[in-house]
Design a protein around this motif. Sequence first.
Motif, PDB file in Angstrom:
ATOM      1  N   THR A   1       0.823  -1.209   0.000  1.00 18.10           N
ATOM      2  CA  THR A   1       0.000   0.000   0.000  1.00 18.10           C
ATOM      3  C   THR A   1       0.860   1.264   0.000  1.00 18.10           C
ATOM      4  O   THR A   1       0.640   2.186  -0.791  1.00 18.10           O
ATOM      5  N   ALA A   2       1.852   1.321   0.888  1.00 18.72           N
ATOM      6  CA  ALA A   2       2.701   2.516   0.984  1.00 18.72           C
ATOM      7  C   ALA A   2       3.486   2.745  -0.301  1.00 18.72           C
ATOM      8  O   ALA A   2       3.639   3.885  -0.761  1.00 18.72           O
ATOM      9  N   GLU A   3       3.977   1.659  -0.896  1.00 16.32           N
ATOM     10  CA  GLU A   3       4.736   1.786  -2.136  1.00 16.32           C
ATOM     11  C   GLU A   3       3.856   2.353  -3.258  1.00 16.32           C
ATOM     12  O   GLU A   3       4.304   3.213  -4.037  1.00 16.32           O
ATOM     13  N   ARG A   4       2.620   1.895  -3.333  1.00 25.46           N
ATOM     14  CA  ARG A   4       1.701   2.411  -4.358  1.00 25.46           C
ATOM     15  C   ARG A   4       1.401   3.887  -4.114  1.00 25.46           C
ATOM     16  O   ARG A   4       1.336   4.682  -5.065  1.00 25.46           O
ATOM     17  N   LEU A   5       1.237   4.269  -2.880  1.00 25.24           N
ATOM     18  CA  LEU A   5       0.961   5.668  -2.556  1.00 25.24           C
ATOM     19  C   LEU A   5       2.134   6.565  -2.953  1.00 25.24           C
ATOM     20  O   LEU A   5       1.932   7.678  -3.452  1.00 25.24           O
ATOM     21  N   ARG A   6       3.351   6.087  -2.761  1.00 23.91           N
ATOM     22  CA  ARG A   6       4.513   6.885  -3.144  1.00 23.91           C
ATOM     23  C   ARG A   6       4.590   7.042  -4.670  1.00 23.91           C
ATOM     24  O   ARG A   6       4.982   8.090  -5.178  1.00 23.91           O
ATOM     25  N   GLU A   7       4.200   5.995  -5.386  1.00 22.31           N
ATOM     26  CA  GLU A   7       4.169   6.089  -6.850  1.00 22.31           C
ATOM     27  C   GLU A   7       3.180   7.173  -7.287  1.00 22.31           C
ATOM     28  O   GLU A   7       3.464   7.970  -8.181  1.00 22.31           O
ATOM     29  N   ILE A   8       2.015   7.191  -6.668  1.00 18.62           N
ATOM     30  CA  ILE A   8       1.004   8.194  -7.005  1.00 18.62           C
ATOM     31  C   ILE A   8       1.485   9.592  -6.633  1.00 18.62           C
ATOM     32  O   ILE A   8       1.288  10.561  -7.385  1.00 18.62           O
TER      33      ILE A   8
END
Length: 386
Positions: free
Chosen positions: A47-54
């Motif tokens: 989840t955190a990795e996806r948020l950083r991508e966004i």
Amino acid sequence: MTARLTVVIPTLNERGNVDPLLERLRRTLAGVDWEAIFVDDDSSDGTAERLREIAETDARVRCLQRIGRRGLAGACIEGMLASSAPYLAVMDADMQHDETLLPRMIETLIDDDLDLVIGSRYTRPEDLASLSDRRRFASRCATRLGRAIIGAELTDPMSGFFMLKRRLLDRTKRRLTGKGFKILLDIIASTPGELRYREIPYTFRGRLWGESKLDTLVVWEYFVLLAEKLLGKVLPARFMMFAVVGGLGVMFHLVVLALLHRSWGLAFPYSQALATLFVMAINFYLNNVFTHRDLRLRGWRMLQGWLFFSLLCGVGAAINLAIATHLHGFGVHWIVAGFVGVTIGGVFNYVATLRFAWQLRQNRSAAGERMDPARPATGSGRDQSP
């Protein structure tokens, strides 16, 4: 430039919900200067990795990744404190909260000069009809208890969907316990003076992705929060739980001792020693699951924690024995001497085990975060529904 509205969204394994939720927020809040702070409790699904991508392409998205800390209330508090916006909203990431209500919430806060606007699931009797009999009964009981503690006539004091002005957070932030899942109840019960609020009805939707985190331990944490607000000025709720576990341990000890010594004929010293070791393990487990759930030890750290716990409880027992024996030698009645001894020994056990068996893990995690300031701090998404 500071956003006008910050939406704080605690997450735990919500990767599949992040993109559709943000798309809904972009449509709903078009024309509003907003940002979303996701507070992630070190999700294992990325989840955190996806948020950083966004966040690389959308500056309105921020991720606070918490390492070694858990709990929805604490995640919401950290997210709100990380914002400078004058208006703060809290909602889940699972799409069960109606994001289209956000513009109306901020309009109501401003136009009616309120401190707090709450999205309520239960303003009408038929709103409870969609719940199972068990959930309906639990919700009614929890609502009545919550009202009794906070002294406010709310239809949904356990709501996880609300918006408040920063001035309310500034009034309450040092009074909040940060325990459990019911951050709204914590805020209301911690507010000094008059609180201006309003409830707005909405339909609670089904979960889009993932599984509900509601379990019996969430119910336990709710009662812990109520106890903290009711008696926290006299005794910390954590200490009360520790004492309850200790009382259960005494009963377990007597049962095991009776089985070993009276039923199986094992010599008393051996029976006493085995019963003591057994109860230390049981007490450690119960305290790890219930008393210190927010600091819960897992894996090999459980073994380390149990060793510290057993060693320190042994010291506490020695202190208990020394004080009780000393007082009794001076003519103090044996009941009084025993009570004083066990009380002082119990306080020592509570403080020492919290500091060395559980708090040690949190201190190490916090130290690691301070050493790596570039690493986002994580948050915790939970289903807040009773």
